[in-house]
Design a protein around this motif. Sequence first.
Motif, PDB file in Angstrom:
ATOM      1  N   ALA A  97       0.928  -1.203  -0.140  1.00  0.00           N
ATOM      2  CA  ALA A  97      -0.090  -0.083  -0.140  1.00  0.00           C
ATOM      3  C   ALA A  97       0.871   1.265  -0.077  1.00  0.00           C
ATOM      4  O   ALA A  97       0.710   2.326  -0.699  1.00  0.00           O
ATOM      5  CB  ALA A  97      -0.969  -0.012   1.310  1.00  0.00           C
ATOM      6  N   ALA A  98       2.051   1.111   0.948  1.00  0.00           N
ATOM      7  CA  ALA A  98       2.908   2.452   1.074  1.00  0.00           C
ATOM      8  C   ALA A  98       3.612   2.517  -0.777  1.00  0.00           C
ATOM      9  O   ALA A  98       3.683   3.742  -1.136  1.00  0.00           O
ATOM     10  CB  ALA A  98       4.045   2.029   1.832  1.00  0.00           C
ATOM     11  N   VAL A  99       3.909   1.299  -1.112  1.00  0.00           N
ATOM     12  CA  VAL A  99       4.367   1.366  -2.595  1.00  0.00           C
ATOM     13  C   VAL A  99       3.175   1.954  -3.667  1.00  0.00           C
ATOM     14  O   VAL A  99       3.839   2.800  -4.187  1.00  0.00           O
ATOM     15  CB  VAL A  99       4.954   0.142  -3.066  1.00  0.00           C
ATOM     16  CG1 VAL A  99       5.043  -0.034  -4.580  1.00  0.00           C
ATOM     17  CG2 VAL A  99       5.939  -0.338  -2.329  1.00  0.00           C
ATOM     18  N   ASP A 100       2.351   1.655  -3.438  1.00  0.00           N
ATOM     19  CA  ASP A 100       1.188   2.105  -4.269  1.00  0.00           C
ATOM     20  C   ASP A 100       0.807   3.613  -4.290  1.00  0.00           C
ATOM     21  O   ASP A 100       0.323   4.471  -5.116  1.00  0.00           O
ATOM     22  CB  ASP A 100      -0.008   1.371  -4.253  1.00  0.00           C
ATOM     23  CG  ASP A 100       0.150  -0.041  -4.802  1.00  0.00           C
ATOM     24  OD1 ASP A 100       1.003  -0.310  -5.733  1.00  0.00           O
ATOM     25  OD2 ASP A 100      -0.585  -1.035  -4.360  1.00  0.00           O
ATOM     26  N   ALA A 101       1.158   3.962  -2.770  1.00  0.00           N
ATOM     27  CA  ALA A 101       0.917   5.474  -2.727  1.00  0.00           C
ATOM     28  C   ALA A 101       2.282   6.374  -3.077  1.00  0.00           C
ATOM     29  O   ALA A 101       2.207   7.560  -2.999  1.00  0.00           O
ATOM     30  CB  ALA A 101       0.552   5.774  -1.027  1.00  0.00           C
ATOM     31  N   GLY A 102       3.209   5.747  -3.681  1.00  0.00           N
ATOM     32  CA  GLY A 102       4.409   6.408  -4.242  1.00  0.00           C
ATOM     33  C   GLY A 102       5.592   6.138  -3.484  1.00  0.00           C
ATOM     34  O   GLY A 102       6.780   6.578  -4.134  1.00  0.00           O
ATOM     35  N   ALA A 103       5.855   5.371  -2.478  1.00  0.00           N
ATOM     36  CA  ALA A 103       6.995   5.139  -1.852  1.00  0.00           C
ATOM     37  C   ALA A 103       7.764   4.351  -2.936  1.00  0.00           C
ATOM     38  O   ALA A 103       7.665   3.234  -3.354  1.00  0.00           O
ATOM     39  CB  ALA A 103       6.747   4.132  -0.502  1.00  0.00           C
ATOM     40  N   ARG A 104       9.151   4.539  -3.149  1.00  0.00           N
ATOM     41  CA  ARG A 104      10.040   4.078  -3.749  1.00  0.00           C
ATOM     42  C   ARG A 104      11.319   3.162  -3.018  1.00  0.00           C
ATOM     43  O   ARG A 104      11.737   1.977  -3.416  1.00  0.00           O
ATOM     44  CB  ARG A 104      10.544   4.512  -4.961  1.00  0.00           C
ATOM     45  CG  ARG A 104       9.890   5.270  -5.986  1.00  0.00           C
ATOM     46  CD  ARG A 104      10.253   6.237  -7.019  1.00  0.00           C
ATOM     47  NE  ARG A 104      11.347   5.537  -7.774  1.00  0.00           N
ATOM     48  CZ  ARG A 104      12.298   6.100  -8.545  1.00  0.00           C
ATOM     49  NH1 ARG A 104      12.160   7.431  -8.828  1.00  0.00           N
ATOM     50  NH2 ARG A 104      12.982   5.283  -9.281  1.00  0.00           N
ATOM     51  N   ALA A 105      11.589   3.750  -1.838  1.00  0.00           N
ATOM     52  CA  ALA A 105      12.421   3.018  -1.138  1.00  0.00           C
ATOM     53  C   ALA A 105      11.916   2.839   0.216  1.00  0.00           C
ATOM     54  O   ALA A 105      11.832   3.916   1.006  1.00  0.00           O
ATOM     55  CB  ALA A 105      13.924   3.909  -1.211  1.00  0.00           C
ATOM     56  N   LEU A 106      11.869   1.792   0.725  1.00  0.00           N
ATOM     57  CA  LEU A 106      11.456   1.372   1.899  1.00  0.00           C
ATOM     58  C   LEU A 106      12.558   0.726   2.852  1.00  0.00           C
ATOM     59  O   LEU A 106      12.985  -0.381   2.057  1.00  0.00           O
ATOM     60  CB  LEU A 106      10.149   0.498   1.629  1.00  0.00           C
ATOM     61  CG  LEU A 106       9.003   1.213   0.978  1.00  0.00           C
ATOM     62  CD1 LEU A 106       9.164   0.436  -0.486  1.00  0.00           C
ATOM     63  CD2 LEU A 106       7.503   0.660   1.602  1.00  0.00           C
ATOM     64  N   ALA A 107      12.605   0.858   4.058  1.00  0.00           N
ATOM     65  CA  ALA A 107      13.502   0.294   4.669  1.00  0.00           C
ATOM     66  C   ALA A 107      12.690  -0.211   6.233  1.00  0.00           C
ATOM     67  O   ALA A 107      11.727   0.358   6.729  1.00  0.00           O
ATOM     68  CB  ALA A 107      14.454   1.382   5.250  1.00  0.00           C
ATOM     69  N   PHE A 108      13.163  -1.654   6.409  1.00  0.00           N
ATOM     70  CA  PHE A 108      12.567  -2.201   7.512  1.00  0.00           C
ATOM     71  C   PHE A 108      13.443  -2.417   8.559  1.00  0.00           C
ATOM     72  O   PHE A 108      14.566  -2.974   8.499  1.00  0.00           O
ATOM     73  CB  PHE A 108      11.836  -3.535   7.223  1.00  0.00           C
ATOM     74  CG  PHE A 108      11.283  -4.464   8.289  1.00  0.00           C
ATOM     75  CD1 PHE A 108       9.854  -4.273   8.522  1.00  0.00           C
ATOM     76  CD2 PHE A 108      11.901  -5.363   8.905  1.00  0.00           C
ATOM     77  CE1 PHE A 108       9.299  -4.723   9.883  1.00  0.00           C
ATOM     78  CE2 PHE A 108      11.361  -6.339  10.089  1.00  0.00           C
ATOM     79  CZ  PHE A 108      10.076  -5.797  10.399  1.00  0.00           C
ATOM     80  N   ALA A 109      13.243  -1.871   9.906  1.00  0.00           N
ATOM     81  CA  ALA A 109      14.296  -1.981  10.902  1.00  0.00           C
ATOM     82  C   ALA A 109      14.187  -3.296  11.652  1.00  0.00           C
ATOM     83  O   ALA A 109      12.987  -3.356  12.177  1.00  0.00           O
ATOM     84  CB  ALA A 109      14.241  -0.810  11.883  1.00  0.00           C
TER      85      ALA A 109
END
Length: 252
Positions: A97-109
């Motif tokens: 959902a974050a990707v579809d909202a425009g996020a291209r670089a996502l980091a999971f801590a």
Amino acid sequence: MSADTVTLTGVGVGPGDPELLTLRAVRVLREADVVLVPVLDRHAADPDAPGGRAETVVRAHVAADRLRRLPFALDDRGGVTARRERAWDVAARAVLAAVDAGARALAFATIGDPNVYSTFGYLADGVRALRPAVRVRTVPGVTAMQELAARAGVPLCEGREPLTLLPATAGLAPVADALAGPGTVVVYKGWRRHPDLVDELRRQGRLGDAVLGRALGLPDERVGPVDADTADLPYLSTLLVPARRDRRGGKL
């Protein structure tokens, strides 16, 4: 947006001390469009619920408004449960959902290292299943066993010594077999199995050398000898049993 332009990176943030992040980890977290942190699923909808250890570490390096909590059944025990699978699916869909909202670089801590007993692997599998073109990367992190060795002043391994890392959740038998061997043994997630581990250490004559780490990297960190007291033993405890060493360089 095409998924082939999207990267999901699992970032190891160490055992709990914000100073133990690598320079790469800090850079990736700060450059990410969204920083994802795990939270207990039953707390996911409550913005006032306390954050987990990974979130606490990340807040020292990233503004709170850039964080997004992902729900996981972190307190579920006993293998792959329906609750765990539901949480994995919900988390994967939240990433997309974050990707579809425009996020291209996502980091999971993730606490420790993303490739060592980490929640990140389950998240990555779920995202790949739903969106195979998303690129998955990892940034290594300092593990609890490294931090405990540093705090205790005990080398993890020397010369030809093996190093065995086990979760106590695997049962006592593999731990007993490792303790009977020639190298260092590290046991994660002792918690309710701690009394049995103490009994086995005593039986094999290894209790006196063993070191136990509680809340590593946190303000209430405790590092010291092993005893049978489990009153304040957290699930993420670390037990370090050094190899038997009788002289310097004896196993080279």
